[in-house]
Design a protein around this motif. Structure first.
Motif, PDB file in Angstrom:
ATOM      1  N   GLN A   1       0.812  -1.223   0.000  1.00 11.13           N
ATOM      2  CA  GLN A   1       0.000   0.000   0.000  1.00 11.13           C
ATOM      3  C   GLN A   1       0.844   1.271   0.000  1.00 11.13           C
ATOM      4  O   GLN A   1       0.303   2.371  -0.172  1.00 11.13           O
ATOM      5  N   ASP A   2       2.161   1.138   0.189  1.00 14.06           N
ATOM      6  CA  ASP A   2       3.013   2.326   0.248  1.00 14.06           C
ATOM      7  C   ASP A   2       3.072   3.025  -1.104  1.00 14.06           C
ATOM      8  O   ASP A   2       3.167   2.373  -2.151  1.00 14.06           O
ATOM      9  N   LYS A   3       3.028   4.355  -1.074  1.00  8.26           N
ATOM     10  CA  LYS A   3       3.150   5.182  -2.272  1.00  8.26           C
ATOM     11  C   LYS A   3       4.347   6.119  -2.120  1.00  8.26           C
ATOM     12  O   LYS A   3       4.737   6.467  -0.996  1.00  8.26           O
ATOM     13  N   PRO A   4       4.945   6.563  -3.228  1.00 11.53           N
ATOM     14  CA  PRO A   4       6.068   7.507  -3.111  1.00 11.53           C
ATOM     15  C   PRO A   4       5.643   8.801  -2.424  1.00 11.53           C
ATOM     16  O   PRO A   4       4.548   9.331  -2.679  1.00 11.53           O
TER      17      PRO A   4
ATOM     18  N   GLN B   1      10.980   3.432 -12.234  1.00 12.17           N
ATOM     19  CA  GLN B   1       9.628   3.210 -11.715  1.00 12.17           C
ATOM     20  C   GLN B   1       9.469   1.856 -11.037  1.00 12.17           C
ATOM     21  O   GLN B   1       8.468   1.624 -10.339  1.00 12.17           O
TER      22      GLN B   1
ATOM     23  N   LYS C   1       9.344  -4.998  -5.979  1.00 10.54           N
ATOM     24  CA  LYS C   1       8.731  -4.872  -7.298  1.00 10.54           C
ATOM     25  C   LYS C   1       9.699  -5.273  -8.406  1.00 10.54           C
ATOM     26  O   LYS C   1       9.330  -5.914  -9.389  1.00 10.54           O
TER      27      LYS C   1
ATOM     28  N   ARG D   1      12.470   1.315  -5.414  1.00  9.05           N
ATOM     29  CA  ARG D   1      11.997   1.971  -4.201  1.00  9.05           C
ATOM     30  C   ARG D   1      13.217   2.476  -3.442  1.00  9.05           C
ATOM     31  O   ARG D   1      14.171   1.715  -3.201  1.00  9.05           O
TER      32      ARG D   1
ATOM     33  N   THR E   1       9.440  12.356  -5.713  1.00  9.48           N
ATOM     34  CA  THR E   1      10.428  11.795  -6.629  1.00  9.48           C
ATOM     35  C   THR E   1      11.533  12.808  -6.868  1.00  9.48           C
ATOM     36  O   THR E   1      11.256  13.977  -7.175  1.00  9.48           O
TER      37      THR E   1
ATOM     38  N   TYR F   1      10.141   6.628  -0.967  1.00  7.34           N
ATOM     39  CA  TYR F   1       9.027   6.040  -0.216  1.00  7.34           C
ATOM     40  C   TYR F   1       9.217   6.266   1.289  1.00  7.34           C
ATOM     41  O   TYR F   1      10.312   6.626   1.747  1.00  7.34           O
TER      42      TYR F   1
END
Length: 456
Positions: free
Chosen positions: A79-82, A338, A318, A341, A85, A118
């Motif tokens: 569920q973690d989002k950046p 992309q 990922k 992380r 960036t 992140y």
């Protein structure tokens, strides 16, 4: 940028006829391990603004959906989002938390290179017996022979409260990665135009330093055994290699053998050390670049510069997901940002400067070691003109089936040649690292055994 490093224990140099021995820390200093410090010597507390949280034990169980031994790892933080960036456009805002090599990658590829940042998850963990040994080692471990080896440490981080650069370096070299591993992965040299051709191998390693039933006296100067069998492409398939990795490589150099499938012969390999180029990398990686740094430390003067906060690759699940193809990872100039992380972590900074009269293609190397695992996350390497030349980046994750923090893959950038080399690609392979196989006997890692297994 660097905080002044406060030595956590008096460094006592004892002059001996054949070199020097550095004493272990006092029992009072060692008592901080497991209290204000983690068993590996990291600061338990978070940083002042909370962007680095406190360490509370890391990942202690596999997440839901994980299929078990040797299967690809499930992301424990889906569920973690950046948070943001870093790009070339906003680079100035974050330069104080990047290495010179990371900054150089932004400058080399301003339109495509970026770092998604992140939330920091201090996921690092290890088995209790490794923690117990690390705490014990703090009061007993000693450097020998000017730092070319150590004694009175086993089965854990030898110097969890380091007093010198070479002690910190040894912590990386002998960090925990299990006792016996089997893995299948690919490595590639990516050309300036993005072209690549994977070489797939099956590897096996027996880390004798981490044999739960062993001791330092049992090592006989052998840290680990390593076997590699090439599976593809067809022109290379069937070849194999065997390495006996020694602790003090000045006293007894690394031993290596190669098996030729065409000739069905095992031959002793030439000295595979220092700046010997690795052929599979097309010259983009030296022998001692492997594993971010390995082998004898004797050609450099190592300084422990202290700690700093750095954005480093962390919790990279990922990039090794079986849903990701190699062509999705490998792009012109660098891997696909992309799929990466990055998080803010504290790192130890160790600088190695080539000794007068010593020979190596790198005049200086700066290593950034994750405080929670001692794994080198970034290494900056300089050429003979003292100009930044190569940047090595390890994309860390927790192998929670063991558990340990190790690299999901390692990328070696040549800034001048605009090419890069990648090790440990495994998203297209049927399995990833298997830590569950029984520990074999030493006799499985002899030239005779290599010959028998190479003919299969």
């Amino acid at each position: 940028m660097l905080k002044k490093h406060t030595l956590m224990g008096a460094a006592i140099a004892l002059a001996l006829s054949a070199g020097s021995v550095m004493a272990a820390v006092s029992s009072q200093e060692a008592a901080k391990l497991g209290a204000s410090l983690t068993p590996f010597g990291a600061e338990k507390a978070g940083n002042a603004d909370g962007s680095i949280p406190a360490w509370t034990g890391g990942i202690t169980r596999a997440p839901a959906g994980y299929q078990g031994n040797s299967s690809h790892h499930v992301d424990p933080f889906p569920q973690d989002k950046p948070l943001f960036t870093i790009t070339k456009a906003n680079l100035e805002q974050y330069k104080d938390k990047l290495s010179a090599g990371q900054i150089a990658l932004f400058n080399a590829y301003p339109d495509t290179f970026n770092m998604p940042i992140y939330p920091t998850r201090r996921s690092g963990s290890a088995p209790q017996w490794v923690y117990d040994n690390s705490i014990k080692n703090a009061s007993t471990a000693k450097l020998l022979d000017g730092g070319n080896g150590f004694a009175d440490a086993y089965g854990g981080i030898p110097f969890p409260i380091p007093q010198s650069g070479v002690e910190a370096l040894w912590n990386h070299i002998v960090r925990y990665r299990g006792s016996h591993i089997v893995r299948r992965s690919a490595e590639v040299a990516v050309q300036r135009n993005g072209a690549f051709s994977p070489v797939v191998t099956e590897q096996e390693a027996l880390f004798r330093y981490y044999d739960p039933k062993g001791s330092f006296a049992d090592l006989n100067n052998i840290l680990f055994y390593y076997l590699s069998f090439t599976k593809s492409p067809a022109r290379l398939a069937g070849s194999a290699a065997l390495v006996h990795e020694t602790l003090d490589q000045v006293k007894e150099q690394r031993q290596a053998w190669g098996y030729s499938a065409g000739q069905r012969r095992v031959r002793r390999a030439p000295n595979l050390a220092y700046d010997t180029p690795i052929s599979a990398s097309e010259g983009l990686r030296t022998a001692d670049d492997t594993d971010m740094f390995n082998g004898a430390p004797d050609r450099y003067d190592w300084k422990l510069l202290g700690k700093k906060e750095l954005y480093i690759p962390y919790n990279n699940y990922k990039i090794s997901s079986p849903q990701v193809k190699y062509k999705d990872v490998l792009q012109v100039g660098h891997i696909n940002p992309q799929l990466t992380r990055n998080e803010l972590h504290r790192v130890w900074v160790v600088e190695g400067t080539l000794k007068p009269g010593a020979r190596h293609i790198y005049s200086k190397r700066t290593l950034y070691l994750d405080e929670d695992s001692w794994q080198a996350a970034v290494v900056d390497q300089y050429d003979g003109r003292n100009e930044l030349w190569r940047v090595s980046v390890a994309y860390l994750k927790n192998y929670y089936d063991l558990p340990t923090t190790w690299s999901a893959m390692e990328v070696f950038h040549d800034l001048q040649g605009r090419r890069y080399h990648v090790q440990n690609l495994d998203s297209e392979e049927p399995t990833t690292v298997d830590f569950s196989q029984p520990i074999p006997a030493d006799s499985a890692f002899t030239p005779a055994a290599l010959r028998r297994r190479g003919t299969r």
